[in-house]
Design a protein around this motif. Structure first.
Motif, PDB file in Angstrom:
ATOM      1  N   TYR A  76      35.666  44.009  21.708  1.00  0.00           N
ATOM      2  CA  TYR A  76      35.391  44.034  23.137  1.00  0.00           C
ATOM      3  C   TYR A  76      34.511  45.217  23.482  1.00  0.00           C
ATOM      4  CZ  TYR A  76      39.517  47.031  22.916  1.00  0.00           C
ATOM      5  OH  TYR A  76      40.431  47.980  22.566  1.00  0.00           O
ATOM      6  N   GLU A  77      33.708  44.967  24.506  1.00  0.00           N
ATOM      7  CA  GLU A  77      32.717  45.945  24.913  1.00  0.00           C
ATOM      8  C   GLU A  77      33.203  46.652  26.170  1.00  0.00           C
ATOM      9  OE1 GLU A  77      28.140  45.906  26.682  1.00  0.00           O
ATOM     10  OE2 GLU A  77      29.172  44.071  26.099  1.00  0.00           O
ATOM     11  N   ARG A  78      33.137  47.956  26.148  1.00  0.00           N
ATOM     12  CA  ARG A  78      33.551  48.731  27.305  1.00  0.00           C
ATOM     13  C   ARG A  78      32.331  49.157  28.112  1.00  0.00           C
ATOM     14  NH1 ARG A  78      37.504  48.579  23.856  1.00  0.00           N
ATOM     15  NH2 ARG A  78      39.562  49.270  24.434  1.00  0.00           N
ATOM     16  N   GLN A  79      32.357  48.893  29.401  1.00  0.00           N
ATOM     17  CA  GLN A  79      31.226  49.203  30.265  1.00  0.00           C
ATOM     18  C   GLN A  79      31.633  50.317  31.220  1.00  0.00           C
ATOM     19  OE1 GLN A  79      30.441  45.484  32.158  1.00  0.00           O
ATOM     20  NE2 GLN A  79      29.917  44.433  30.252  1.00  0.00           N
ATOM     21  N   VAL A  80      31.069  51.499  31.023  1.00  0.00           N
ATOM     22  CA  VAL A  80      31.440  52.634  31.851  1.00  0.00           C
ATOM     23  C   VAL A  80      30.570  52.626  33.112  1.00  0.00           C
ATOM     24  CG1 VAL A  80      31.739  55.134  31.898  1.00  0.00           C
ATOM     25  CG2 VAL A  80      32.000  53.889  29.764  1.00  0.00           C
ATOM     26  N   ARG A  81      31.129  51.961  34.142  1.00  0.00           N
ATOM     27  CA  ARG A  81      30.384  51.793  35.390  1.00  0.00           C
ATOM     28  C   ARG A  81      31.243  52.157  36.591  1.00  0.00           C
ATOM     29  NH1 ARG A  81      30.167  47.366  36.859  1.00  0.00           N
ATOM     30  NH2 ARG A  81      31.254  46.054  35.394  1.00  0.00           N
ATOM     31  N   TYR A  82      32.155  53.104  36.410  1.00  0.00           N
ATOM     32  CA  TYR A  82      33.119  53.319  37.481  1.00  0.00           C
ATOM     33  C   TYR A  82      32.850  54.576  38.285  1.00  0.00           C
ATOM     34  CZ  TYR A  82      35.196  56.556  34.121  1.00  0.00           C
ATOM     35  OH  TYR A  82      35.413  57.561  33.214  1.00  0.00           O
ATOM     36  N   SER A  83      31.645  55.144  38.185  1.00  0.00           N
ATOM     37  CA  SER A  83      31.402  56.425  38.839  1.00  0.00           C
ATOM     38  C   SER A  83      31.553  56.319  40.359  1.00  0.00           C
ATOM     39  CB  SER A  83      30.013  56.918  38.454  1.00  0.00           C
ATOM     40  OG  SER A  83      29.038  55.929  38.738  1.00  0.00           O
ATOM     41  N   GLU A  84      30.440  56.347  41.092  1.00  0.00           N
ATOM     42  CA  GLU A  84      30.561  56.407  42.550  1.00  0.00           C
ATOM     43  C   GLU A  84      30.700  55.025  43.177  1.00  0.00           C
ATOM     44  OE1 GLU A  84      27.236  58.507  43.996  1.00  0.00           O
ATOM     45  OE2 GLU A  84      27.848  60.432  43.151  1.00  0.00           O
ATOM     46  N   GLU A  85      30.250  53.969  42.449  1.00  0.00           N
ATOM     47  CA  GLU A  85      30.248  52.662  43.078  1.00  0.00           C
ATOM     48  C   GLU A  85      31.604  51.970  43.030  1.00  0.00           C
ATOM     49  OE1 GLU A  85      28.586  50.261  39.152  1.00  0.00           O
ATOM     50  OE2 GLU A  85      27.557  50.064  41.052  1.00  0.00           O
ATOM     51  N   VAL A  86      32.556  52.528  42.306  1.00  0.00           N
ATOM     52  CA  VAL A  86      33.847  51.887  42.168  1.00  0.00           C
ATOM     53  C   VAL A  86      34.892  52.647  42.977  1.00  0.00           C
ATOM     54  CG1 VAL A  86      35.684  51.256  40.588  1.00  0.00           C
ATOM     55  CG2 VAL A  86      33.312  50.976  39.885  1.00  0.00           C
ATOM     56  N   ASP A  87      35.579  51.936  43.832  1.00  0.00           N
ATOM     57  CA  ASP A  87      36.662  52.527  44.610  1.00  0.00           C
ATOM     58  C   ASP A  87      37.979  52.046  44.014  1.00  0.00           C
ATOM     59  OD1 ASP A  87      38.436  53.472  46.427  1.00  0.00           O
ATOM     60  OD2 ASP A  87      37.810  52.163  48.073  1.00  0.00           O
ATOM     61  N   ASP A  88      38.696  52.951  43.348  1.00  0.00           N
ATOM     62  CA  ASP A  88      39.962  52.560  42.734  1.00  0.00           C
ATOM     63  C   ASP A  88      41.139  53.164  43.488  1.00  0.00           C
ATOM     64  OD1 ASP A  88      39.660  55.181  42.038  1.00  0.00           O
ATOM     65  OD2 ASP A  88      40.567  54.967  40.047  1.00  0.00           O
ATOM     66  N   GLY A  89      40.907  53.567  44.701  1.00  0.00           N
ATOM     67  CA  GLY A  89      41.972  54.225  45.442  1.00  0.00           C
ATOM     68  C   GLY A  89      42.752  53.320  46.366  1.00  0.00           C
ATOM     69  N   ASP A  90      42.553  51.982  46.226  1.00  0.00           N
ATOM     70  CA  ASP A  90      43.195  51.045  47.137  1.00  0.00           C
ATOM     71  C   ASP A  90      44.523  50.510  46.612  1.00  0.00           C
ATOM     72  OD1 ASP A  90      39.992  49.613  48.036  1.00  0.00           O
ATOM     73  OD2 ASP A  90      41.071  51.314  48.880  1.00  0.00           O
ATOM     74  N   VAL A  91      45.111  51.176  45.641  1.00  0.00           N
ATOM     75  CA  VAL A  91      46.381  50.698  45.092  1.00  0.00           C
ATOM     76  C   VAL A  91      47.503  51.179  45.994  1.00  0.00           C
ATOM     77  CG1 VAL A  91      47.858  50.612  43.066  1.00  0.00           C
ATOM     78  CG2 VAL A  91      45.391  50.843  42.780  1.00  0.00           C
ATOM     79  N   ASP A  92      47.804  50.399  47.024  1.00  0.00           N
ATOM     80  CA  ASP A  92      48.869  50.735  47.961  1.00  0.00           C
ATOM     81  C   ASP A  92      49.966  49.678  47.836  1.00  0.00           C
ATOM     82  OD1 ASP A  92      50.493  51.599  49.934  1.00  0.00           O
ATOM     83  OD2 ASP A  92      49.131  51.116  51.597  1.00  0.00           O
ATOM     84  N   GLU A  93      51.032  50.036  47.137  1.00  0.00           N
ATOM     85  CA  GLU A  93      52.119  49.087  46.896  1.00  0.00           C
ATOM     86  C   GLU A  93      53.298  49.319  47.851  1.00  0.00           C
ATOM     87  OE1 GLU A  93      52.711  48.303  42.488  1.00  0.00           O
ATOM     88  OE2 GLU A  93      51.610  50.201  42.424  1.00  0.00           O
ATOM     89  N   SER A  94      53.113  50.194  48.821  1.00  0.00           N
ATOM     90  CA  SER A  94      54.227  50.552  49.701  1.00  0.00           C
ATOM     91  C   SER A  94      54.690  49.385  50.563  1.00  0.00           C
ATOM     92  CB  SER A  94      53.825  51.728  50.598  1.00  0.00           C
ATOM     93  OG  SER A  94      52.703  51.383  51.407  1.00  0.00           O
ATOM     94  N   ALA A  95      53.811  48.376  50.768  1.00  0.00           N
ATOM     95  CA  ALA A  95      54.187  47.241  51.610  1.00  0.00           C
ATOM     96  C   ALA A  95      55.072  46.239  50.871  1.00  0.00           C
ATOM     97  CB  ALA A  95      52.927  46.539  52.123  1.00  0.00           C
ATOM     98  N   LEU A  96      55.206  46.374  49.568  1.00  0.00           N
ATOM     99  CA  LEU A  96      56.036  45.445  48.799  1.00  0.00           C
ATOM    100  C   LEU A  96      57.502  45.615  49.188  1.00  0.00           C
ATOM    101  CD1 LEU A  96      54.380  45.854  45.272  1.00  0.00           C
ATOM    102  CD2 LEU A  96      54.035  43.994  46.903  1.00  0.00           C
ATOM    103  N   VAL A  97      58.153  44.508  49.454  1.00  0.00           N
ATOM    104  CA  VAL A  97      59.527  44.554  49.948  1.00  0.00           C
ATOM    105  C   VAL A  97      60.537  44.540  48.815  1.00  0.00           C
ATOM    106  CG1 VAL A  97      61.253  43.381  51.380  1.00  0.00           C
ATOM    107  CG2 VAL A  97      58.854  43.441  52.097  1.00  0.00           C
ATOM    108  N   SER A  98      60.331  43.690  47.820  1.00  0.00           N
ATOM    109  CA  SER A  98      61.278  43.568  46.710  1.00  0.00           C
ATOM    110  C   SER A  98      60.567  42.967  45.508  1.00  0.00           C
ATOM    111  CB  SER A  98      62.472  42.687  47.104  1.00  0.00           C
ATOM    112  OG  SER A  98      62.034  41.368  47.364  1.00  0.00           O
ATOM    113  N   PRO A  99      61.099  43.178  44.308  1.00  0.00           N
ATOM    114  CA  PRO A  99      60.512  42.535  43.130  1.00  0.00           C
ATOM    115  C   PRO A  99      60.635  41.019  43.245  1.00  0.00           C
ATOM    116  CG  PRO A  99      62.070  44.267  42.512  1.00  0.00           C
ATOM    117  CD  PRO A  99      62.246  44.028  43.978  1.00  0.00           C
ATOM    118  N   GLY A 100      59.663  40.298  42.700  1.00  0.00           N
ATOM    119  CA  GLY A 100      59.710  38.846  42.743  1.00  0.00           C
ATOM    120  C   GLY A 100      60.617  38.271  41.663  1.00  0.00           C
ATOM    121  N   VAL A 101      60.788  36.957  41.711  1.00  0.00           N
ATOM    122  CA  VAL A 101      61.639  36.256  40.748  1.00  0.00           C
ATOM    123  C   VAL A 101      61.114  36.448  39.332  1.00  0.00           C
ATOM    124  CG1 VAL A 101      62.464  33.978  40.013  1.00  0.00           C
ATOM    125  CG2 VAL A 101      62.377  34.550  42.453  1.00  0.00           C
ATOM    126  N   PHE A 102      59.805  36.434  39.175  1.00  0.00           N
ATOM    127  CA  PHE A 102      59.204  36.556  37.845  1.00  0.00           C
ATOM    128  C   PHE A 102      59.571  37.878  37.179  1.00  0.00           C
ATOM    129  CE2 PHE A 102      55.461  37.807  35.213  1.00  0.00           C
ATOM    130  CZ  PHE A 102      55.574  36.828  34.246  1.00  0.00           C
TER     131      PHE A 102
END
Length: 548
Positions: A19-45
């Protein structure tokens, strides 16, 4: 999030498996949107996977708990003679010693082929070890069977929390990993019930140890329907499969696609950043044995030399060592011996009260570990452990166990005679042990198994395995030294030593253990980047709680 967020940073090539790794995450990538606080409970899975994986915890608990009843039921069935103190110590410590040896090897297996195959290997060892013990006719055959079980326990004890933590959404990770501890304590309860049921039968101990094969066979069948963890799949370039598992974990509700993509990119970015410090050959030629060895050596080097990894390993090993050196498993292994020693007529049934207490207060830990936080739970519960141990030491000082025969008389009485005198102090010993076990179950029994969250993905399996090895090394010490300490230091001195270990644990936790509750796996590493991050983590946790 930008339009590029839906494109993987790591792409797979199905033609040649690389597999090829593409290092393209500098300024154009926003990875700060991981907001899991709205999750109420774990799912059945995720609940289903957690419960299926937790069966390994049940086996872990059963095989460590059943030995207490087994030791007082064997009589002269092995090698045609009663068990000596050395026999008991070797049979008990063989499990923890081989768990110590197996943990790092399974860590390499989990890193190379996945978390799921490591659980499968543990199941096979559980079945083999159970059958071996059931047909043992000599002390050394029993030790060998316990050694095979030890390899299984060592493998399962770290890979199951690792598997669950890599699947779990961050708001529920502590609780879901604690489910594994619930299974462990539940397995101990089952072990004492089985021990009580078979304790009066001739050769009943063979059923006690042999029944451990049943849950392992059941889990073996379930494994074919369980996926690999998404983080391991993404690390190996199987991005589409990893995203599919993440989608099932988070569900398909409103906004979940965006959350899954954000988590996916956060994991990919972590992998790419870690590879900046890895040997290039391990990325380009992962299939060669030379590259695999280079990768293993590189992982060990990263754990030892990279500051955040070294601090994570220090915290994880510290917690695992204290979990055992506080003496808890001496109760699991020898509680029936202790209660017979102080005069209880049904020591196995009395030991059941310890196991039930452990299980009940692990439920308390399940409720509060993500709400109160890992660090605070330890700081509140460890002083109660000290109080319980101190009360136990005082109570033992009022029970005459020595007689005229000297120190060795203690173990003679443990084999048959009942302690004489007031029943008040034996009752206080039982009460003090219940206090100790309840506080242990809430804190030190569960929190160290959150160890996987401390490590970045590239060294997570290896770091968790080495920390678990520390646990089993300490467990081996306790198993080998408890009965000799009871003889030479007296019970009072023994429990004072364990209380001192708990005091050292509290001080160490206060100084270096940061609060990780509520953080994603990819965020925890940031706490340890410049130091242990204690003050920063506590402030952040208070902020997250105030926002709820």
């Amino acid at each position: 999030m930008t339009d590029t967020a839906a494109e993987p940073l790591i792409t797979s090539n199905d033609d040649d498996g690389e597999y090829e790794r593409q290092v393209r995450y500098s300024e154009e990538v926003d990875d700060g949107d991981v907001d899991e606080s709205a999750l109420v409970s774990p799912g059945v899975f995720i609940w289903t996977l957690t419960l299926c994986a937790g069966i390994s915890g049940l086996l872990f608990g059963y095989d460590t708990g059943v030995i207490s009843s087994t030791l007082i039921s064997i009589n002269s069935d092995l090698s045609s003679r009663p068990l000596t103190t050395l026999d008991k110590s070797l049979i008990t410590s063989a499990t923890s010693f081989f768990a110590l040896l197996a943990s790092p090897l399974t860590g390499l297996l989990a890193d190379a082929v996945g978390r799921k195959p490591a659980i499968l290997a543990a199941d096979l060892l559980f079945v083999l070890g159970a059958v071996w013990q059931a047909y043992a006719t000599s002390v050394w055959a029993m030790i060998a069977g316990r050694s095979v079980v030890g390899a299984a326990v060592g493998s399962a004890s770290f890979v199951v929390p690792l598997y669950i933590s890599e699947l779990s959404p961050s708001p529920f990770r502590g609780r879901l990993v604690t489910v594994s501890s619930l299974f462990i304590t539940g397995g101990q309860v089952v072990a004492y019930l089985v021990g009580w049921a078979f304790s009066e039968r001739g050769g009943g101990w063979r059923w006690m140890v042999g029944l451990g094969a049943v849950p392992a066979i059941a889990q073996f069948g379930m494994l074919f329907f369980m996926p690999e963890t998404p983080r391991f799949l993404i690390q190996k370039g199987k991005v589409a499969e990893g995203k599919k598992v993440l989608t099932r974990v988070y569900g398909d509700g409103a906004g979940m696609d965006k959350l899954v993509t954000a988590v996916l990119r956060r994991v990919e970015k972590e992998i790419l950043e870690e590879e900046d410090v890895a040997a290039p050959s391990t990325v380009k030629h992962e299939g060669s044995w030379k590259a695999k060895m280079t990768h293993i050596i590189s992982n060990f080097h990263q754990l030892a030399s990279v500051g955040p990894n070294r601090r994570a390993l220090t915290i994880a090993c510290m917690l695992q060592a204290f979990q055992q050196l506080c003496g808890f498993n001496s109760l699991m292994y020898f509680s029936a011996t202790i209660f017979r020693l102080v005069g209880f007529h049904s020591p196995t049934l009395t030991s059941l009260s310890i196991a039930v207490t452990n299980f009940a207060f692990t439920l308390v830990a399940f409720w509060c570990i993500d709400r109160i936080g890992r660090r605070r739970i330890l700081l509140l519960s460890v002083p109660v452990m000290v109080a319980g141990l101190a009360l136990c030491a005082v109570a033992f000082s009022f029970i005459d166990l020595s007689g005229e025969e000297g120190a060795s008389h203690l173990l003679v009485r443990a084999e048959g005679a009942e302690a004489e005198g007031s029943k008040v102090w034996p009752a206080i010993i039982l009460l003090s042990m219940v206090i100790y076990v309840s506080s242990y179950a809430v804190g030190l029994g569960c929190v160290p198994w959150q160890q996987s969250e401390l490590f970045p993905l590239s060294v997570r399996a290896l770091g968790s395995a080495l920390a678990t090895s520390t646990n089993w090394f300490s467990n081996t010490i306790v198993g080998l030294t408890f009965l000799p300490m009871m003889e030479f230091l007296t019970p009072t001195g023994t429990f004072v030593v364990y209380a001192g270990v708990c005091v050292a644990c509290w001080v160490t936790v206060w100084r270096i253990y940061p609060e990780t509750a509520g953080l994603s796996l990819e965020d925890v590493g940031g706490l340890l980047r410049e130091g242990f991050g204690v003050k920063e983590s506590v402030g952040q946790f208070r902020g997250r709680r105030s926002e709820r």
